[in-house]
Design a protein around this motif. Sequence first.
Motif, short mmCIF file in Angstrom:
data_model
loop_
_atom_site.label_atom_id
_atom_site.label_comp_id
_atom_site.label_asym_id
_atom_site.label_seq_id
_atom_site.Cartn_x
_atom_site.Cartn_y
_atom_site.Cartn_z
N PRO A 101 0.69 -1.36 -0.01
CA PRO A 101 0.08 0.03 0.01
C PRO A 101 0.70 1.48 -0.12
CG PRO A 101 -0.79 -1.53 1.69
CD PRO A 101 0.49 -2.14 1.05
N GLN A 102 1.99 1.12 0.68
CA GLN A 102 2.73 2.49 0.68
C GLN A 102 3.95 2.72 -0.65
OE1 GLN A 102 4.43 1.51 4.89
NE2 GLN A 102 5.10 3.65 4.66
N PHE A 103 3.99 1.49 -1.23
CA PHE A 103 4.96 1.45 -2.20
C PHE A 103 4.40 0.51 -3.45
CE2 PHE A 103 7.78 1.11 1.51
CZ PHE A 103 8.37 2.44 1.47
N PRO A 104 3.83 1.29 -4.19
CA PRO A 104 3.09 0.87 -5.53
C PRO A 104 4.13 0.38 -6.28
CG PRO A 104 2.53 3.24 -5.36
CD PRO A 104 3.24 2.95 -4.15
N ASN A 105 5.26 0.83 -6.42
CA ASN A 105 6.55 0.36 -7.08
C ASN A 105 7.40 -0.41 -6.78
OD1 ASN A 105 5.61 2.31 -9.01
ND2 ASN A 105 6.68 4.05 -8.56
N LEU A 106 6.85 -1.34 -5.65
CA LEU A 106 7.62 -2.41 -5.06
C LEU A 106 8.10 -3.46 -6.32
CD1 LEU A 106 8.30 -3.15 -2.09
CD2 LEU A 106 6.13 -4.32 -2.01
N SER A 107 9.21 -3.78 -6.42
CA SER A 107 9.48 -4.89 -7.32
C SER A 107 9.98 -6.15 -6.85
CB SER A 107 10.52 -4.25 -8.46
OG SER A 107 11.75 -3.84 -7.76
N ARG A 108 10.64 -6.20 -5.78
CA ARG A 108 11.23 -7.39 -5.11
C ARG A 108 11.25 -7.60 -3.74
NH1 ARG A 108 16.76 -8.81 -7.90
NH2 ARG A 108 16.89 -6.66 -8.50
N VAL A 109 11.04 -8.55 -3.10
CA VAL A 109 11.37 -8.73 -1.63
C VAL A 109 12.22 -9.96 -1.56
CG1 VAL A 109 10.61 -9.30 0.73
CG2 VAL A 109 9.24 -7.64 -0.79
N ILE A 110 13.62 -9.89 -1.16
CA ILE A 110 14.52 -10.95 -0.94
C ILE A 110 14.79 -11.24 0.50
CG2 ILE A 110 16.79 -11.88 -1.46
CD1 ILE A 110 16.95 -9.97 -3.75
N LEU A 111 14.35 -12.63 0.85
CA LEU A 111 14.49 -13.10 2.31
C LEU A 111 15.62 -14.03 2.21
CD1 LEU A 111 13.27 -12.83 5.18
CD2 LEU A 111 11.88 -14.83 4.43
N ARG A 112 16.66 -13.67 3.07
CA ARG A 112 17.83 -14.94 3.27
C ARG A 112 17.77 -15.29 4.68
NH1 ARG A 112 20.19 -10.77 -0.08
NH2 ARG A 112 21.08 -11.65 -2.00
N ARG A 113 18.33 -16.43 5.10
CA ARG A 113 18.50 -17.02 6.40
C ARG A 113 20.01 -17.21 6.45
NH1 ARG A 113 14.13 -21.40 6.85
NH2 ARG A 113 15.16 -22.46 4.91
N GLY A 114 20.48 -16.21 7.39
CA GLY A 114 22.01 -15.86 7.53
C GLY A 114 22.76 -17.40 7.28
N SER A 115 22.64 -18.12 8.16
CA SER A 115 23.77 -19.37 8.38
C SER A 115 23.36 -20.38 7.10
CB SER A 115 23.85 -19.85 9.81
OG SER A 115 22.50 -20.32 10.01
N PHE A 116 22.37 -20.40 6.54
CA PHE A 116 22.04 -21.59 5.76
C PHE A 116 22.41 -21.32 4.24
CE2 PHE A 116 19.47 -22.66 9.30
CZ PHE A 116 19.57 -24.00 9.33
N GLY A 117 22.69 -20.30 3.99
CA GLY A 117 23.12 -20.15 2.42
C GLY A 117 21.70 -20.22 1.58
N GLU A 118 20.67 -19.80 2.04
CA GLU A 118 19.34 -20.09 1.67
C GLU A 118 18.41 -18.85 1.41
OE1 GLU A 118 18.58 -24.42 3.55
OE2 GLU A 118 17.38 -22.94 4.17
N GLY A 119 17.70 -18.82 0.38
CA GLY A 119 16.94 -17.56 0.44
C GLY A 119 15.55 -17.73 -0.45
N CYS A 120 15.11 -16.44 -0.78
CA CYS A 120 13.75 -16.60 -1.52
C CYS A 120 13.51 -15.41 -1.93
CB CYS A 120 12.54 -16.85 -0.43
SG CYS A 120 10.76 -16.94 -1.17
N VAL A 121 13.09 -15.21 -3.32
CA VAL A 121 12.95 -14.11 -4.05
C VAL A 121 11.38 -13.90 -4.56
CG1 VAL A 121 13.39 -12.32 -5.88
CG2 VAL A 121 15.11 -14.10 -5.06
N TYR A 122 10.58 -12.99 -3.81
CA TYR A 122 9.25 -12.80 -4.29
C TYR A 122 9.02 -11.62 -5.11
CZ TYR A 122 4.30 -12.35 -3.67
OH TYR A 122 2.85 -12.35 -3.82
#
Length: 127
Positions: A101-122
């Motif tokens: 709602p605040q950021f209509p131009n949102l393009s990606r959210v990247i989430l990482r779990r520090g010690s696992f070398g894993e992540g997700c891009v939405y």
Amino acid sequence: MSDQFEIFKRFTFDAAHHLASNVPAGHRCAKLHGHSFEVEVYIRGSAEPQEGGWVMDFQDFEAALEPLRAELDHNYLNEIPGLEVPTMENISRWIWQRLAPQFPNLSRVILRRGSFGEGCVYYGPGK
Ligand SMILES: [Zn+2]
């Protein structure tokens, strides 16, 4: 056409969670445990050289993310409404939904779990 940019802001939070309904007994995520998470939020926009020269002020960007960070940090994610199943995918989508709602131009959210070398891009809801 104006020049296109993506700016991003990173924040971290530490939180506990567990996955119950979607993992078999004995899965490493079935028991309560914690992670250091790292989030990057991307906003797309133009930056006209004569009109400020930026997509947005990073100070405003940071201020907009802070309530979200505070809500997640040192919390038990399963107890946050909407995060009852706190997978990487659901957490990144939840962050997007809170910010959209605040950021209509949102393009990606990247989430990482520090010690696992894993992540997700939405990349946002399907069209
Ligand atoms: Zn976990």
